[in-house]
Structure formats: C-alpha cells, structure tokens
Design a protein around this motif. Structure first.
Motif, PDB file in Angstrom:
ATOM      1  N   SER A  27      72.337  12.270  31.177  1.00 29.24           N
ATOM      2  CA  SER A  27      73.104  11.085  31.561  1.00 29.24           C
ATOM      3  C   SER A  27      74.598  11.384  31.591  1.00 29.24           C
ATOM      4  O   SER A  27      75.384  10.548  32.060  1.00 29.24           O
ATOM      5  CB  SER A  27      72.829   9.931  30.586  1.00 29.24           C
ATOM      6  N   MET A  50      64.324   7.779  29.383  1.00 31.06           N
ATOM      7  CA  MET A  50      65.558   7.088  29.770  1.00 31.06           C
ATOM      8  C   MET A  50      65.574   5.662  29.238  1.00 31.06           C
ATOM      9  O   MET A  50      66.621   5.158  28.798  1.00 31.06           O
ATOM     10  CB  MET A  50      65.705   7.111  31.293  1.00 31.06           C
ATOM     11  N   GLN A  55      69.786   5.165  28.712  1.00 28.25           N
ATOM     12  CA  GLN A  55      70.653   5.962  29.587  1.00 28.25           C
ATOM     13  C   GLN A  55      69.855   6.365  30.823  1.00 28.25           C
ATOM     14  O   GLN A  55      68.678   6.690  30.722  1.00 28.25           O
ATOM     15  CB  GLN A  55      71.120   7.245  28.869  1.00 28.25           C
ATOM     16  N   PHE A  57      70.012   8.683  34.676  1.00 31.81           N
ATOM     17  CA  PHE A  57      70.695   9.652  35.518  1.00 31.81           C
ATOM     18  C   PHE A  57      69.946   9.745  36.841  1.00 31.81           C
ATOM     19  O   PHE A  57      68.735   9.489  36.905  1.00 31.81           O
ATOM     20  CB  PHE A  57      70.767  11.027  34.829  1.00 31.81           C
TER      21      PHE A  57
END
Length: 333
Positions: A27, A50, A55, A57
């Motif tokens: 992230s 995640m 977080q 990405f």
C-alpha cells in the motif's frame, strides 16, 4: 543507481498474518516503485489481506508471466485460485495452508529459474503446516535447494539493520551440534557469509566467528573445538582473502562486533547469536536463504496465527525483507 529488478512475491501462510503484511507493504507507493512485482496469490486471500489491513493498492491480473508488461507502481497478480478446494482454517496450522504455501512458493521459484523474476520474497510461513502439506525436508531452505537443483552448501542467514548472522549448524537437536561441526563446514559458512554480504553491496565484509565453548574453551580446559575446528577454519578463510575475527566467546561477541564495527557473525549453532540478534530488533529482522543461486528472503518471525484478522501485526520486518530482497535481486546478472 540500482537497476529495477523483477521479484516474485508470495503471501506465505494465508491462515496467518502474511496477507495482511503484504497489503501493508504494497500500500506504500514508494515501496511498489522499487521493483516490478509479480504476486503469486489466491485473489480472495489477497483481498482479505487488504480488508484486514484497511489498506489497498492497485494491481492487474495476468495469466501469462512470460508475456507480462509492467507499469511502474502496479503489481501483477498471478491468481493461484483456491476457491474450488478445501477452505483454509484461519488462525491454525493445517494441511490446506501447507499445500498452498508449497504450491505458491514453488511457482515463485520457477519464475525466477526462468529468468522472469530475479528473486523471491515471501511473507511468513509455518513449518508445521508445510510438513502437514507434504514437505519432506527439515526446513524450507533445503527444499528450495532441491527445487533449484543446488547441491552446494547453504545456510539460513539472519539480518537486523546492517548486522548479518549465519551458522555452521542449524535445525538439528542440541545434542548433535558437536558431531556436526567440522573445519570444512565452518569454512563454508564463513565463505557463504562473505559472498552474501558482497551480493548485498558490502565491498569488504568483516566477519566475526564465535567460539563454541564457555570462555572460548579456556585453551582446552572447557573443550577443544576452538583449537581443532574453529581456528583452523578461520585460517583457511583468511587464505581465501576473507576478513575474519575471533573466535569470540558467545557472551561477549556482540560487544566485539559493536567495538570493531564488524558486519557479520558466524555462529556454531542456531540460537548462539540469533538470541542477541532478535533482542536487538525482533520486529525488524530478516531471514535470507543464504548460498542459493537466487536471492530469497522473508521476515524473521512466524505466522502469528493468534493475530489473524485483527490488524495488529507490524509490517516492519517484512518491509525490511522486501527492501533487502530488491537490493540483492538488482545485483543478479
């Protein structure tokens, strides 16, 4: 400047904190920019990681790593689909997670053998789960060596900050240490540490060697392995141009390292210097699979099953492992 390598990244044990750690590290845009990243993971487990970490990405799913094209800061995902198989039991070591670990790691090593990636970074795994899943070796290092058809000496290397440590014997019962120590083995360990540090960018490594016995044996009063094994091994290493110091008693080794600004320590058994190293930085430590023809690294801690799903795991050690792996992979020709 380092060239940007391509690295294979694996979630480790999905029943532990691995997916969460991967999410926390990737992230960070600056970390994603360090390398071209191919994630080998079940998409659902990656998404759960995640979600746990809070977080996200960006990533792009691909089906053929050989044809992959990279966009800076965007990892690629090779989906290791687990949806049609027995679900994982989160927070526990199980056969299912062990099989998953072995399959994803083998796929990562294969990419590196093919030259698609230049190294492998994996989140924490669990040896019990791996053995339940079919691992026949005592640890992952020797399994990696078999996958790579590597027959030479290898040993686990631990790193905290800029201090490295390897050992002449490792995952064996304490009672078997002396019978497994010999001059060639100690020389091999010293030489491996020298090569590994050079691969990481240390131009002239300075390596401390530990004695085995209390007080360094007191000239044979408390044991003669220093005279018969360790000092002859150091002499042979010096003949190879390696800068070695010692042998130092275990209880004063860290002081010698600090005073003389040494880069690495070669121990005679698993816990001899690892205890000091983990006290120095348990949440920052790295494990390198030392001696193998390709760089492979991970955090120097376990799966922390008890922390699964709670977003409590520190990602510091795994971040350090990723940074070091990228550094080592950038030196692969």
């Amino acid at each position: 400047m380092m060239k940007k390598p391509s690295v294979a990244l694996v979630l480790g044990d999905p029943a532990g904190i691995g997916p969460e750690l991967v999410a926390k590290v990737l992230s960070q845009p600056a970390l994603r920019e360090l390398a071209n990243i191919i994630l080998i993971a079940d998409r659902n487990e990656l998404e759960k990681g995640m979600e746990i970490a809070g977080q996200r990405f960006p990533y792009r799913e691909i089906s053929d790593a050989k044809a992959a094209t990279f966009t800076p800061g965007e990892p690629l995902l090779l989906n290791h689909d687990w949806t049609q198989r027995t679900p994982f039991e989160y927070g526990n070591a199980t056969e299912q997670s062990g099989v998953y670990i072995l399959e994803t790691l083998a796929r990562a090593v294969e990419l590196t053998q093919q030259g698609i990636t230049q190294g492998v970074c994996f989140a924490p795994l669990n040896k019990q789960a791996m053995h339940m899943g079919g691992l026949q070796h005592r640890d992952e290092l020797h399994w990696f060596a078999e996958l790579l058809n590597f027959k030479d000496f290898c040993c686990e290397v631990n790193v905290v900050e800029d201090l490295w440590a390897g050992r002449a014997t490792s995952h064996i019962p304490f009672r078997d240490i002396v019978s497994n120590l010999n001059v060639d083995g100690v020389v091999d360990t010293i030489a491996l540490m020298d090569r590994t540090l050079r691969q990481a960018g240390v131009a002239q490594p300075k390596i401390a060697v530990q004695a085995l016995n209390p007080h360094g044996g007191e000239n044979g009063l408390f044991g003669d392995e220093e005279q018969t094994i360790i000092k002859p091994a150091m002499a042979k290493a010096k003949e190879q141009g390696i800068d070695v110091y010692g042998p130092y008693p275990a209880d004063t080794t860290y002081k010698a390292v600090e005073t003389q600004k040494l880069d690495a320590v070669v121990s005679m058994y698993h816990d001899q210097f690892a205890t000091a190293l983990k006290m120095l930085g348990f949440e920052r430590g790295i494990t390198v699979q030392g001696g193998l023809p390709v760089p492979i690294a991970t955090a120097n801690h376990g799966t922390a099953y008890n922390l699964y799903g709670q977003n409590l795991a520190s990602s510091s050690a795994f971040e350090n492992a990723f940074r070091l792996l990228v550094r080592m992979a950038s030196n692969v020709s």
